[in-house]
Design an enzyme around this catalytic site. Structure first.
Site, short mmCIF file in Angstrom:
data_model
loop_
_atom_site.label_atom_id
_atom_site.label_comp_id
_atom_site.label_asym_id
_atom_site.label_seq_id
_atom_site.Cartn_x
_atom_site.Cartn_y
_atom_site.Cartn_z
N ALA A 293 0.22 -5.38 -2.46
CA ALA A 293 1.13 -5.39 -1.30
C ALA A 293 1.23 -6.80 -0.72
O ALA A 293 0.25 -7.55 -0.72
CB ALA A 293 0.62 -4.42 -0.25
N LYS B 124 0.35 -5.92 -9.08
CA LYS B 124 1.23 -6.45 -8.02
C LYS B 124 0.76 -5.83 -6.71
O LYS B 124 1.10 -4.69 -6.38
CB LYS B 124 2.68 -6.04 -8.32
CG LYS B 124 3.77 -6.92 -7.73
CD LYS B 124 3.79 -7.03 -6.22
CE LYS B 124 4.29 -5.81 -5.50
NZ LYS B 124 4.18 -5.97 -4.02
N GLU C 215 4.51 11.90 7.92
CA GLU C 215 3.30 11.08 7.85
C GLU C 215 3.39 9.98 8.89
O GLU C 215 4.28 9.13 8.82
CB GLU C 215 3.20 10.47 6.44
CG GLU C 215 1.96 9.62 6.26
CD GLU C 215 1.91 8.97 4.87
OE1 GLU C 215 2.91 8.37 4.45
OE2 GLU C 215 0.85 9.06 4.23
N GLU D 117 0.64 8.01 -6.79
CA GLU D 117 -0.22 8.51 -5.70
C GLU D 117 0.52 8.19 -4.40
O GLU D 117 0.60 7.03 -4.00
CB GLU D 117 -1.59 7.81 -5.72
CG GLU D 117 -2.37 8.01 -7.01
CD GLU D 117 -2.90 9.42 -7.19
OE1 GLU D 117 -2.98 10.15 -6.18
OE2 GLU D 117 -3.21 9.79 -8.32
N LEU D 118 1.04 9.22 -3.76
CA LEU D 118 2.03 8.98 -2.69
C LEU D 118 1.53 9.43 -1.32
O LEU D 118 0.34 9.62 -1.11
CB LEU D 118 3.34 9.66 -3.08
CG LEU D 118 3.83 9.30 -4.50
CD1 LEU D 118 5.11 10.04 -4.85
CD2 LEU D 118 4.02 7.80 -4.65
N CYS E 80 -3.86 7.69 3.43
CA CYS E 80 -3.00 8.76 2.92
C CYS E 80 -3.63 10.13 3.15
O CYS E 80 -2.93 11.12 3.28
CB CYS E 80 -2.72 8.55 1.45
SG CYS E 80 -4.23 8.26 0.51
N TRP F 270 -1.22 -1.56 1.14
CA TRP F 270 -2.04 -2.48 1.92
C TRP F 270 -3.19 -1.81 2.67
O TRP F 270 -3.98 -2.48 3.32
CB TRP F 270 -1.16 -3.21 2.96
CG TRP F 270 -0.21 -2.27 3.67
CD1 TRP F 270 1.10 -2.09 3.36
CD2 TRP F 270 -0.49 -1.39 4.75
NE1 TRP F 270 1.65 -1.13 4.19
CE2 TRP F 270 0.69 -0.69 5.06
CE3 TRP F 270 -1.64 -1.11 5.51
CZ2 TRP F 270 0.77 0.26 6.07
CZ3 TRP F 270 -1.56 -0.16 6.51
CH2 TRP F 270 -0.37 0.51 6.77
N GLY G 127 1.57 4.35 -3.06
CA GLY G 127 2.41 3.90 -1.96
C GLY G 127 3.14 5.09 -1.36
O GLY G 127 2.73 6.25 -1.53
N SER G 128 4.26 4.80 -0.71
CA SER G 128 4.98 5.85 0.00
C SER G 128 5.73 6.76 -0.98
O SER G 128 6.08 6.35 -2.09
CB SER G 128 5.97 5.21 0.98
OG SER G 128 6.85 4.38 0.26
#
Ligand code: NAD
Length: 487
Positions: A177, A175, A385, A249-250, A283, A151, A228-229
């Site tokens: 957030a 899909k 984080e 991609e975290l 991020c 998001w 995302g996480s």
């Protein structure tokens, strides 16, 4: 426009009203409901994947120039409605209108960048191991992509996946957030306007653990492109039920090193911009700064002034505010938790530490940019984080100490260096264990160069040519030739 998108899914080139349960979407600056999304059902997910599958061969077989033209049209349609799309983003995400508009324009730029890359997909001819053989190595699109996005950058993080997929010849099911679905649905509107063939792009909505997970497990999805996480990324990697390509991609925990040779004012400006922009919900946000001891107090004094000069407001009412509301209660709660942990363990509060006062901030998720000094790695602000407007600072006594502390993390997304001495720059950039190192600037991710993390920050790349490679399979065609008859 949000009311028209409420409860809708974009499948097979058409809009349908989702039949599943409704989830409210809130404006984080006011707490008011702005619409609702449908939790896609198993049938709707299957329908979207089937639509992408049905569209795949035709899209992949189009001349690259035709796919390129479609992406240019999409970029133009998005740029032409930047104001309207920015409004949607601000209402669901909280970032100020001008910043949201900037993000929409960067999405348009991604469309044009990958439109240009689409026509430059080359292969190789490899000499054979015998004179009667040679090998062609060609690139072919992987197939159907399932894109799952967070998001914090609701347009760009959809766009990088969408544009690289379409340029390569893949089709996609997106899909977004739950907090920020309407930006993705607004992008689908532009896909329609750009006359991209039915089924090439599909957008479905709903909870990640159900709808996102269904894409991960779906045998009809050939690749998952996830941002995302780290915890959800790991779960996705572990839970795929068939072998499929993945780019993940975290999360990050990004350090900045400021040496004695640095332009101190430039370093302060960079630190404040990259720590607090989008309320630290990036991020690649600078989470922690290591400053050479002789300039440590001077750095803190200047950072305090710069952080306190940032303006905060409801992003719709104050389009040019530096900061808006945080996207939801969760990142705000984590920010407070990390701040409390740092203070309890001996950190010094330099500035911030509370929500701004006044009626305008009473119902939204607001917090002042906060800086804590004298931090150690026992504190969460330095080791986890935060994903909020909290910056930890510590002094160092030698480059090797700074490097050891900067690399002391499971993450490896982005790092930052401010130094004028080129020997220092070389020493630091070669030793920082990160996918991105920005030197004397804080823009670690730009469209024309690869962007990706190491360690628990992920696998794969977005941006640049490398970002598009994630959507290709290589095919080796080995050809044996006979001597021609009648030679
Ligand atoms: P999140 O991992 O909670 O959710 C990301 C997406 O995954 C959402 O669409 C969510 O619905 C979906 N999801 C949740 N559970 C799922 C499951 N079991 N299977 C499939 N999908 C599932 O992350 P978030 O809170 O939305 O975003 C913040 C995180 O994203 C931060 O950690 C941040 O660092 C990271 N991030 C990384 C980058 C990057 O480029 N490396 C960029 C932006 C954000």
């Amino acid at each position: 426009m949000i009311s028209e998108l409420s409860g809708k899914l974009f499948i097979g080139g058409g809009w349908k009203t989702g039949v599943g349960a409704r989830i409210a979407v809130l404006n984080p600056a006011t707490g008011e409901s702005i619409g609702e999304i449908a939790a896609s059902t198993a049938d709707e997910i299957n329908e979207a994947v089937a639509a992408a599958r049905a569209a795949f061969r035709g899209w992949a077989d189009l001349p690259a120039k035709a796919r390129s033209g479609a992406l240019h049209r999409l970029g133009d349609a998005i740029a032409a409605d930047a104001d309207g799309m920015a409004r949607i983003m601000t209402m669901e995400q909280g970032k100020p209108l001008n910043e949201a508009r900037g993000e929409i324009l960067k999405l348009a730029e991604a469309c044009h960048f990958y439109a240009e890359e689409a026509v430059r997909v080359h292969g190789e001819i490899v000499p054979g191991d015998t004179t009667d053989h040679h090998s062609l190595v060609i690139r072919e699109p992987i197939g159907v992509v399932g894109a799952i996005t967070p998001w914090n950058y609701p347009a760009e993080l959809v766009g990088w996946k969408l544009c690289a997929s379409l340029a390569a010849g893949c089709t996609i099911v997106i899909k977004p957030a739950d907090l920020t679905p309407f930006t993705a649905l607004a992008i689908a509107r532009k896909v329609e306007e750009a006359k991209i063939p039915a089924g090439v792009v599909n957008v479905i909505t709903g909870p990640g653990s159900v709808v996102g997970q269904a894409l991960v497990e779906h045998p009809g999805v050939d690749k998952i492109a996830f941002t995302g996480s780290s915890s959800v990324g790991l779960r996705i990697q572990q839970s795929a039920t068939t072998v499929k390509r993945m780019s993940l991609e975290l999360g990050g925990n990004c350090p900045m090193i400021v040496t004695e040779s640095a332009d101190l004012d430039a370093a302060v400006k960079g630190a404040v911009r990259r720590s607090f922009r989008n309320m630290g919900q990036i991020c690649i946000a600078i989470n922690r700064v290591y400053v050479a001891r002789p300039i440590y107090e001077a750095f803190l004094a200047k950072v305090k002034v710069a952080a306190e000069a940032l303006t905060i407001g409801n992003g719709l009412d104050k389009p040019d505010a530096d900061l808006g509301a945080m996207a939801s209660a969760d990142p705000l709660a984590k920010t407070k938790e990390h701040l409390g942990d740092a203070l309890a363990k001996g950190a010094r509060l330099v500035t911030g530490g509370a929500a701004p006062e006044g009626e305008a901030f009473a119902r939204g998720h607001f917090f002042r940019p906060t800086v804590v000094a004298d931090c150690t790695h026992a504190m969460k602000v330095m080791s986890e984080e935060t994903f909020g407007p909290l910056l930890g600072v510590a002094p160092y006594d030698g480059l090797d100490e700074a490097i050891a502390r900067a690399n002391d993390t499971p993450y490896g997304l982005a790092s930052y260096v401010y130094a004028k001495d080129m020997d220092e720059v070389r020493y630091l950039t070669t030793r920082l264990d990160y996918g991105n190192v920005a030197v004397n600037n804080v823009d670690a991710g730009v469209m024309n160069a690869p962007y990706g993390g190491r360690k628990q920050s992920g696998v794969g790349y977005e941006h640049g040519r490398e970002g598009m490679l994630e959507y290709f399979n290589f095919k080796h065609i080995r050809i044996r030739h006979d001597e021609p008859k009648g030679r």
